[in-house]
Scaffold this motif. Structure first.
Motif, PDB file in Angstrom:
ATOM      1  N   GLN A  39       0.830  -1.214   0.000  1.00 51.04           N
ATOM      2  CA  GLN A  39       0.000   0.000   0.000  1.00 51.04           C
ATOM      3  C   GLN A  39       0.860   1.258   0.000  1.00 51.04           C
ATOM      4  O   GLN A  39       0.505   2.265  -0.621  1.00 51.04           O
ATOM      5  CB  GLN A  39      -0.923  -0.001   1.216  1.00 51.04           C
ATOM      6  N   ALA A  40       2.010   1.227   0.696  1.00 51.18           N
ATOM      7  CA  ALA A  40       2.903   2.390   0.711  1.00 51.18           C
ATOM      8  C   ALA A  40       3.482   2.649  -0.674  1.00 51.18           C
ATOM      9  O   ALA A  40       3.602   3.805  -1.106  1.00 51.18           O
ATOM     10  CB  ALA A  40       4.021   2.159   1.731  1.00 51.18           C
ATOM     11  N   ILE A  41       3.830   1.559  -1.392  1.00 53.64           N
ATOM     12  CA  ILE A  41       4.330   1.738  -2.760  1.00 53.64           C
ATOM     13  C   ILE A  41       3.251   2.336  -3.650  1.00 53.64           C
ATOM     14  O   ILE A  41       3.508   3.248  -4.456  1.00 53.64           O
ATOM     15  CB  ILE A  41       4.816   0.376  -3.309  1.00 53.64           C
ATOM     16  N   ALA A  42       2.022   1.836  -3.503  1.00 55.10           N
ATOM     17  CA  ALA A  42       0.921   2.379  -4.311  1.00 55.10           C
ATOM     18  C   ALA A  42       0.655   3.839  -3.970  1.00 55.10           C
ATOM     19  O   ALA A  42       0.372   4.655  -4.856  1.00 55.10           O
ATOM     20  CB  ALA A  42      -0.340   1.542  -4.089  1.00 55.10           C
ATOM     21  N   ALA A  43       0.750   4.189  -2.678  1.00 58.35           N
ATOM     22  CA  ALA A  43       0.524   5.588  -2.284  1.00 58.35           C
ATOM     23  C   ALA A  43       1.618   6.498  -2.833  1.00 58.35           C
ATOM     24  O   ALA A  43       1.347   7.633  -3.255  1.00 58.35           O
ATOM     25  CB  ALA A  43       0.467   5.689  -0.762  1.00 58.35           C
ATOM     26  N   GLU A  44       2.858   6.026  -2.846  1.00 55.86           N
ATOM     27  CA  GLU A  44       3.944   6.823  -3.424  1.00 55.86           C
ATOM     28  C   GLU A  44       3.745   7.011  -4.926  1.00 55.86           C
ATOM     29  O   GLU A  44       3.986   8.104  -5.470  1.00 55.86           O
ATOM     30  CB  GLU A  44       5.286   6.139  -3.153  1.00 55.86           C
ATOM     31  N   ASN A  45       3.296   5.977  -5.608  1.00 57.46           N
ATOM     32  CA  ASN A  45       3.045   6.107  -7.042  1.00 57.46           C
ATOM     33  C   ASN A  45       1.901   7.077  -7.319  1.00 57.46           C
ATOM     34  O   ASN A  45       1.916   7.797  -8.328  1.00 57.46           O
ATOM     35  CB  ASN A  45       2.721   4.741  -7.648  1.00 57.46           C
ATOM     36  N   ALA A  46       0.903   7.102  -6.437  1.00 60.69           N
ATOM     37  CA  ALA A  46      -0.215   8.023  -6.632  1.00 60.69           C
ATOM     38  C   ALA A  46       0.213   9.471  -6.466  1.00 60.69           C
ATOM     39  O   ALA A  46      -0.424  10.381  -7.012  1.00 60.69           O
ATOM     40  CB  ALA A  46      -1.340   7.694  -5.657  1.00 60.69           C
ATOM     41  N   ALA A  47       1.269   9.710  -5.708  1.00 67.39           N
ATOM     42  CA  ALA A  47       1.749  11.075  -5.495  1.00 67.39           C
ATOM     43  C   ALA A  47       2.673  11.552  -6.596  1.00 67.39           C
ATOM     44  O   ALA A  47       3.010  12.742  -6.659  1.00 67.39           O
ATOM     45  CB  ALA A  47       2.469  11.162  -4.144  1.00 67.39           C
ATOM     46  N   ASN A  48       3.113  10.659  -7.483  1.00 66.96           N
ATOM     47  CA  ASN A  48       4.028  11.047  -8.561  1.00 66.96           C
ATOM     48  C   ASN A  48       3.257  11.563  -9.779  1.00 66.96           C
ATOM     49  O   ASN A  48       2.112  11.168 -10.009  1.00 66.96           O
ATOM     50  CB  ASN A  48       4.892   9.854  -8.969  1.00 66.96           C
ATOM     51  N   PRO A  49       3.865  12.463 -10.573  1.00 66.60           N
ATOM     52  CA  PRO A  49       3.243  12.845 -11.858  1.00 66.60           C
ATOM     53  C   PRO A  49       3.127  11.632 -12.779  1.00 66.60           C
ATOM     54  O   PRO A  49       3.924  10.692 -12.687  1.00 66.60           O
ATOM     55  CB  PRO A  49       4.213  13.892 -12.417  1.00 66.60           C
ATOM     56  N   GLN A  50       2.155  11.665 -13.647  1.00 63.25           N
ATOM     57  CA  GLN A  50       1.888  10.541 -14.535  1.00 63.25           C
ATOM     58  C   GLN A  50       2.108  10.962 -15.986  1.00 63.25           C
ATOM     59  O   GLN A  50       1.638  12.019 -16.408  1.00 63.25           O
ATOM     60  CB  GLN A  50       0.451  10.039 -14.357  1.00 63.25           C
ATOM     61  N   LEU A  51       2.832  10.125 -16.717  1.00 62.99           N
ATOM     62  CA  LEU A  51       3.034  10.310 -18.149  1.00 62.99           C
ATOM     63  C   LEU A  51       2.640   9.013 -18.824  1.00 62.99           C
ATOM     64  O   LEU A  51       3.291   7.987 -18.646  1.00 62.99           O
ATOM     65  CB  LEU A  51       4.500  10.654 -18.464  1.00 62.99           C
ATOM     66  N   ASN A  52       1.559   9.047 -19.584  1.00 63.74           N
ATOM     67  CA  ASN A  52       0.993   7.848 -20.182  1.00 63.74           C
ATOM     68  C   ASN A  52       1.033   7.946 -21.702  1.00 63.74           C
ATOM     69  O   ASN A  52       0.842   9.032 -22.278  1.00 63.74           O
ATOM     70  CB  ASN A  52      -0.450   7.624 -19.739  1.00 63.74           C
TER      71      ASN A  52
END
Length: 316
Positions: free
Chosen positions: A147-160
């Motif tokens: 869950q901590a890894i997922a929360a850190e990813n949610a806080a990062n900018p996204q480039l898709n």
């Protein structure tokens, strides 16, 4: 769910074993009370016979005391028998057996009488590896780490990278038998007809970038999970400490139970000798040998027998 199931199985096996030894103890208590009752009955009959013929020592007071002692020992036998039935009923309920199937359950194994030496290092390592509550806590820590890894990813900018491919169809009507529209050569009167031809296609390729402004919610969620993770790790350390103390206490209780069982065995031997000596002196007419001492010695022998097997069962 797996940890809960394992814990339930461990508890059930432990309860079965405890009731097994309780049933063994009930039978040994019954045997000891039976032996005490038979001794009391023999003493009463001998005194009654002496009183009837007027022999020395056969007075009414002694006969009444012996009779009272006999009925007291008989009541203890009846209570011991009731305890056997009650323990067997609990055992049957735990094993899922019918309350009465025409059989009597009696333990066939004898308890361990030898000294059991515990290796502290291997026992502690096994406890810290196999205890169910520790595995459950470690699984919770692993879940919080993910869950901590997922929360850190949610806080990062996204480039898709995004892409699409389309097959289009259009016409004056949705479905017509003839696609000719009277205007164009290709014919666009039927939308389904142009769709199946597949000559009206489109595609897109691109990059999509998103950056949350402020990141307040994402960062708050990540910090919250980090706090939960720290709490779970601290809880794991506390559980491991508690388990080490519980293991040490269990080893101490094993040593105490073995020492007590050995002492009660010596007491059992001494009580047997006491009964033999007291009865021999009473029958020989020794001045200080009285019926009261004989009855006390017989009761003490039964109590020593029960105490020995109680401590032995506790040791096992």
């Amino acid at each position: 769910s797996e940890a809960d199931f394992a814990s339930a199985v461990i508890t059930m096996v432990k309860d079965v074993e405890d009731l097994y030894w309780d049933l063994f103890l009930s039978y040994r208590q019954y045997d000891a009370e039976m032996a005490n009752r038979d001794s009391a009955l023999r003493s009463w009959r001998e005194l009654k016979a002496k009183m009837e013929v007027g022999a020395a020592g056969g007075n009414a007071a002694a006969e009444a005391q012996a009779r009272e002692n006999y009925f007291e020992t008989r009541s203890r036998v009846e209570n011991a028998l009731a305890a056997i039935y009650s323990t067997e009923n609990q055992f049957r309920r735990l094993l899922g057996l019918p309350v009465n199937d025409g059989r009597v359950i009696r333990p066939s194994d004898d308890p361990l009488r030898a000294e059991y030496i515990v290796n502290w290092e291997s026992s502690l390592a096994e406890s810290l590896t196999k205890r169910v509550e520790l595995r459950r806590q470690k699984w919770q820590i692993k879940s919080l780490e993910l869950q901590a890894i997922a929360a850190e990813n949610a806080a990062n900018p996204q480039l898709n990278f995004v892409s699409s491919y389309q097959v289009n169809g259009f016409g004056n009507d949705l479905l017509q038998y003839d696609s000719g529209d009277g205007v164009t050569d290709a014919g666009y009167d039927s939308a389904y007809s142009t769709l199946t031809r597949g000559d009206q296609t489109g595609w897109t390729l691109g990059l999509q970038f998103a950056a949350p402004i402020g990141l307040r919610a994402a960062r708050a969620q990540a910090e919250n999970i980090e706090l939960q993770l720290a709490k779970a790790r601290t809880g794991l350390a506390a559980q491991e400490l508690d388990i080490s103390h519980d293991l040490a206490d269990a080893i101490q209780r094993i040593d105490q139970a073995f020492t007590t069982a050995r002492t009660n065995f010596d007491r059992r031997v001494a009580s047997e000798r006491r009964v033999q000596a007291t009865e021999a002196e009473y029958e020989a007419g020794v001045r200080d040998a009285t019926l009261d001492l004989v009855l006390r010695a017989q009761a003490s022998k039964a109590a020593a027998e029960i105490a020995y097997f109680t401590s032995l069962v506790e040791y096992n």
